[in-house]
Write a protein that holds these residues in place. Structure first.
Motif, PDB file in Angstrom:
ATOM      1  N   LEU A  89       0.831  -1.202   0.000  1.00 26.64           N
ATOM      2  CA  LEU A  89       0.000   0.000   0.000  1.00 26.64           C
ATOM      3  C   LEU A  89       0.868   1.255   0.000  1.00 26.64           C
ATOM      4  O   LEU A  89       0.565   2.238  -0.691  1.00 26.64           O
ATOM      5  CB  LEU A  89      -0.917  -0.008   1.225  1.00 26.64           C
ATOM      6  CG  LEU A  89      -1.850   1.203   1.393  1.00 26.64           C
ATOM      7  CD1 LEU A  89      -2.801   1.322   0.201  1.00 26.64           C
ATOM      8  CD2 LEU A  89      -2.631   1.085   2.702  1.00 26.64           C
ATOM      9  N   ALA A  90       1.971   1.213   0.739  1.00 27.11           N
ATOM     10  CA  ALA A  90       2.852   2.385   0.832  1.00 27.11           C
ATOM     11  C   ALA A  90       3.525   2.712  -0.489  1.00 27.11           C
ATOM     12  O   ALA A  90       3.945   3.854  -0.709  1.00 27.11           O
ATOM     13  CB  ALA A  90       3.907   2.154   1.912  1.00 27.11           C
ATOM     14  N   THR A  91       3.629   1.763  -1.380  1.00 35.07           N
ATOM     15  CA  THR A  91       4.301   1.991  -2.658  1.00 35.07           C
ATOM     16  C   THR A  91       3.336   2.417  -3.761  1.00 35.07           C
ATOM     17  O   THR A  91       3.756   2.670  -4.893  1.00 35.07           O
ATOM     18  CB  THR A  91       5.044   0.722  -3.106  1.00 35.07           C
ATOM     19  OG1 THR A  91       4.109  -0.349  -3.247  1.00 35.07           O
ATOM     20  CG2 THR A  91       6.110   0.334  -2.085  1.00 35.07           C
ATOM     21  N   GLU A  92       2.049   2.511  -3.455  1.00 35.90           N
ATOM     22  CA  GLU A  92       1.067   2.957  -4.439  1.00 35.90           C
ATOM     23  C   GLU A  92       0.991   4.485  -4.453  1.00 35.90           C
ATOM     24  O   GLU A  92       1.619   5.160  -3.636  1.00 35.90           O
ATOM     25  CB  GLU A  92      -0.305   2.358  -4.115  1.00 35.90           C
ATOM     26  CG  GLU A  92      -0.344   0.836  -4.212  1.00 35.90           C
ATOM     27  CD  GLU A  92      -1.684   0.270  -3.778  1.00 35.90           C
ATOM     28  OE1 GLU A  92      -2.562   1.074  -3.375  1.00 35.90           O
ATOM     29  OE2 GLU A  92      -1.842  -0.966  -3.831  1.00 35.90           O
ATOM     30  N   SER A  93       0.227   5.028  -5.378  1.00 30.03           N
ATOM     31  CA  SER A  93       0.052   6.484  -5.477  1.00 30.03           C
ATOM     32  C   SER A  93      -1.391   6.838  -5.151  1.00 30.03           C
ATOM     33  O   SER A  93      -2.174   7.228  -6.014  1.00 30.03           O
ATOM     34  CB  SER A  93       0.427   6.980  -6.882  1.00 30.03           C
ATOM     35  OG  SER A  93       1.774   6.714  -7.174  1.00 30.03           O
ATOM     36  N   THR A  94      -1.733   6.704  -3.883  1.00 28.39           N
ATOM     37  CA  THR A  94      -3.083   7.009  -3.416  1.00 28.39           C
ATOM     38  C   THR A  94      -2.988   7.735  -2.079  1.00 28.39           C
ATOM     39  O   THR A  94      -1.936   7.707  -1.416  1.00 28.39           O
ATOM     40  CB  THR A  94      -3.898   5.715  -3.218  1.00 28.39           C
ATOM     41  OG1 THR A  94      -3.285   4.940  -2.168  1.00 28.39           O
ATOM     42  CG2 THR A  94      -3.940   4.899  -4.498  1.00 28.39           C
ATOM     43  N   PRO A  95      -4.081   8.394  -1.644  1.00 27.89           N
ATOM     44  CA  PRO A  95      -4.066   9.011  -0.309  1.00 27.89           C
ATOM     45  C   PRO A  95      -3.764   7.996   0.789  1.00 27.89           C
ATOM     46  O   PRO A  95      -3.082   8.308   1.765  1.00 27.89           O
ATOM     47  CB  PRO A  95      -5.484   9.583  -0.180  1.00 27.89           C
ATOM     48  CG  PRO A  95      -5.916   9.824  -1.590  1.00 27.89           C
ATOM     49  CD  PRO A  95      -5.321   8.714  -2.389  1.00 27.89           C
ATOM     50  N   ALA A 102      -0.635   7.637   3.893  1.00 32.12           N
ATOM     51  CA  ALA A 102      -0.844   7.293   5.299  1.00 32.12           C
ATOM     52  C   ALA A 102      -0.015   6.070   5.693  1.00 32.12           C
ATOM     53  O   ALA A 102       0.550   6.010   6.788  1.00 32.12           O
ATOM     54  CB  ALA A 102      -2.325   7.045   5.558  1.00 32.12           C
ATOM     55  N   ALA A 103       0.061   5.087   4.798  1.00 33.36           N
ATOM     56  CA  ALA A 103       0.864   3.896   5.071  1.00 33.36           C
ATOM     57  C   ALA A 103       2.344   4.242   5.153  1.00 33.36           C
ATOM     58  O   ALA A 103       3.068   3.734   6.020  1.00 33.36           O
ATOM     59  CB  ALA A 103       0.615   2.838   3.997  1.00 33.36           C
ATOM     60  N   THR A 104       2.792   5.122   4.250  1.00 33.49           N
ATOM     61  CA  THR A 104       4.190   5.555   4.277  1.00 33.49           C
ATOM     62  C   THR A 104       4.502   6.293   5.573  1.00 33.49           C
ATOM     63  O   THR A 104       5.553   6.079   6.198  1.00 33.49           O
ATOM     64  CB  THR A 104       4.491   6.466   3.075  1.00 33.49           C
ATOM     65  OG1 THR A 104       4.282   5.740   1.868  1.00 33.49           O
ATOM     66  CG2 THR A 104       5.923   6.969   3.122  1.00 33.49           C
ATOM     67  N   ALA A 105       3.591   7.148   5.993  1.00 34.74           N
ATOM     68  CA  ALA A 105       3.781   7.886   7.244  1.00 34.74           C
ATOM     69  C   ALA A 105       3.874   6.925   8.426  1.00 34.74           C
ATOM     70  O   ALA A 105       4.666   7.149   9.351  1.00 34.74           O
ATOM     71  CB  ALA A 105       2.632   8.881   7.448  1.00 34.74           C
ATOM     72  N   LEU A 106       3.080   5.871   8.381  1.00 33.88           N
ATOM     73  CA  LEU A 106       3.110   4.872   9.447  1.00 33.88           C
ATOM     74  C   LEU A 106       4.470   4.175   9.502  1.00 33.88           C
ATOM     75  O   LEU A 106       5.048   3.977  10.579  1.00 33.88           O
ATOM     76  CB  LEU A 106       1.998   3.853   9.212  1.00 33.88           C
ATOM     77  CG  LEU A 106       1.807   2.760  10.272  1.00 33.88           C
ATOM     78  CD1 LEU A 106       1.500   3.375  11.629  1.00 33.88           C
ATOM     79  CD2 LEU A 106       0.676   1.831   9.848  1.00 33.88           C
TER      80      LEU A 106
END
Length: 390
Positions: A297-303, A307-311
Motif C-alpha cells: 500500500l505504501a508503494t502505491e500512489s493514493t491518499p 498514510a501507510a508511508t507515514a506509518l
C-alpha cells in the motif's frame, strides 16, 4: 583454467557430501579464505602485507587452496609502481556450498548458499508455528537442498529469533511462536543425519556483516533486526558478543515512546505486528492483513499510500529512538538495520532523526542497511557454518 577443471572434478566427486571441518580448516588457509571472501580478489603481495605472512608462505597456501578448487587467479592488473603486473587471487564461489535455514514467525526460508553468500537454490514455505511442524518442514527442506547440491557441503546452519543457545541448539524462548526449550539442533540432526548448527538471527546477521564486508571499516557496531522480531547483536573489537547460554540481544521488552506521550515496549511499537495492528485500526488495510500488504500500500500512489508511508516512517523514527541507547552503551560507530524497518529506503532518514532526538547534540553513528530479502536471511544462516568451518 586448470583450477576450474579441478573444481569441476571436486563437484562431480563430492556433491552433496558434508565435509569435516579439518578438511578445509588450517589456521593460515582459513584466514586467507576469509580475507578473500570479505574483500574480493587480492594480489598475493597484498595478502602478505595485510596478514604479516611471507610472500613464500602465501604462495604455498594459495597453491594448496587452488588444488582444492577453492581459489583461482584472475586477470592481471597494473601495479602503481614499476614491475610485474599483479595477479589477483579470488575465491571460486561455487566451489563449496552450505545450507542456510531461517525460521520466521510465519515462513521458513531455506537456501543452498555459495562461498560468496549468494543463494544458488532457494525455498520458502509457510508453517503453523508448532515445533513439530517447523522441525518437520526444516528437515524436509534440508534434505531436498542437500540432494540438489553440485559441490561439497560445508554444513547446515539454522537461525531463529528468540533466546537461542548455540552450544546446545536449544531455543529456550521464542515469545511470538510461544516456544519453550525446543531441542532444535538435536531433532534436526536426528532427522537429517547431519550435524546442524543453530544460532539466533541477530548474531548470525552480525557474523554475515563481518564475513561479507557490510561492516567494513568498523570494529564496533550493532546489527539491529526489526521485523516481527525486535533484536540486536553487538560486535565489539570485531567479535560478536554472546552472553552465557546465548542470552542477550532481545529488544522487544525495551521501552520506547509510542508517539502519544506514553511509553510502551518496543515489541508493541516498532515490530511488524505493531505496524499491522495500527494499519488495521486506522482502516488502511482489512483485518488479517500482513506486513507485505501494508508495504504494498505504501508503494502505491493514493491518499492511503501516504498514510501507510507515514506509518512506516513513524516506525523508523521510534526505532531510531530505541537504538540510540545501544550507541551510548558501548560507543559503537555503526548501526546496520535489517528486515521490515528498512523496507522503504526513505526510512533511513527517519531512523537517523529518531537517534538525533534521543541524543541531541551528539554524533550519530553511520547507518547502513541490509536488503529485506529471503536470500539475506539464508546468507546469515550459512554464515554460521562458514565461521565454524573456516
Amino acid at each position: 583454467m586448470a583450477v576450474m577443471n579441478l573444481a569441476a572434478v571436486a563437484r562431480a566427486q563430492n556433491a552433496a557430501r558434508v565435509l569435516r571441518p579439518t578438511e578445509v580448516r588450517g589456521t593460515n588457509s582459513s584466514v586467507i579464505l576469509r580475507l578473500l571472501i570479505e574483500n574480493g580478489p587480492m594480489p598475493r603481495a597484498e595478502i602478505s602485507t595485510i596478514l604479516g605472512l611471507s610472500q613464500g608462505a602465501v604462495t604455498r597456501i594459495v597453491a594448496d587452496l587452488a588444488e582444492q578448487g577453492l581459489v583461482e587467479e584472475g586477470a592481471s592488473v597494473s601495479a602503481n609502481s614499476p614491475g610485474r603486473p599483479r595477479v589477483p587471487v579470488g575465491i571460486i564461489a561455487e566451489s563449496r556450498l552450505s545450507v542456510g535455514v531461517h525460521i520466521g514467525v510465519h515462513f521458513i526460508h531455506a537456501a543452498l548458499t555459495n562461498l560468496g553468500g549468494e543463494a544458488v537454490e532457494s525455498r520458502r514455505i509457510a508453517h503453523d508455528g508448532t515445533p513439530e511442524n517447523v522441525i518437520a518442514l526444516c528437515a524436509e527442506l534440508i534434505d531436498k537442498l542437500r540432494a540438489l547440491a553440485t559441490a561439497p557441503l560445508l554444513g547446515i546452519g539454522v537461525i531463529s529469533g528468540g533466546w537461542v543457545e548455540p552450544e546446545t541448539g536449544i531455543i529456550h524462548r521464542h515469545g511470538l511462536l510461544n516456544w519453550r526449550d525446543v531441542p532444535l539442533r538435536a531433532e534436526l540432526t536426528r532427522r537429517t543425519g547431519v550435524d546442524v548448527l543453530v544460532e539466533t538471527s541477530a548474531r548470525a546477521h552480525a557474523v554475515a556483516d563481518i564475513l561479507y564486508g557490510n561492516a567494513h571499516g568498523h570494529a564496533d557496531f550493532a546489527h539491529v533486526f526489526i521485523g516481527h522480531v525486535v533484536e540486536a547483536s553487538l560486535v565489539v573489537g570485531g567479535r560478536v558478543h554472546a552472553g552465557p547460554h546465548g542470552l542477550g540481544g532481545a529488544l522487544a521488552s525495551w521501552v520506547v515512546d509510542d508517539g502519544t506521550g506514553r511509553v510502551s515496549t518496543a515489541g508493541k511499537v516498532v515490530s511488524d505486528g505493531a505496524v499491522i495492528a495500527k494499519a488495521e485500526a486506522s482502516g488502511l488495510v482489512p483485518a488479517g492483513s500482513s506486513f507485505e500488504d501494508v508495504l504494498a500500500l505504501a508503494t502505491e500512489s493514493t491518499p492511503e499510500s501516504d498514510a501507510a508511508t507515514a506509518l512506516l516512517h513513524e516506525r523508523a523514527y521510534r526505532s531510531g529512538q530505541l537504538t540510540a541507547a545501544l550507541t551510548d552503551l558501548v560507543g559503537i560507530s555503526l548501526l546496520i538495520f535489517s528486515s521490515g524497518v528498512v523496507s522503504l529506503e526513505s526510512s533511513i532518514d527517519h531512523i537517523r532523526a529518531g537517534i538525533e532526538h534521543a541524543r541531541p547534540g551528539l554524533p550519530v553513528p553511520e547507518i547502513r542497511t541490509e536488503a529485506n530479502l529471503g536470500a539475506t536471511l539464508t546468507r546469515a544462516a550459512s554464515s554460521v557454518v562458514l565461521t565454524t568451518v573456516l
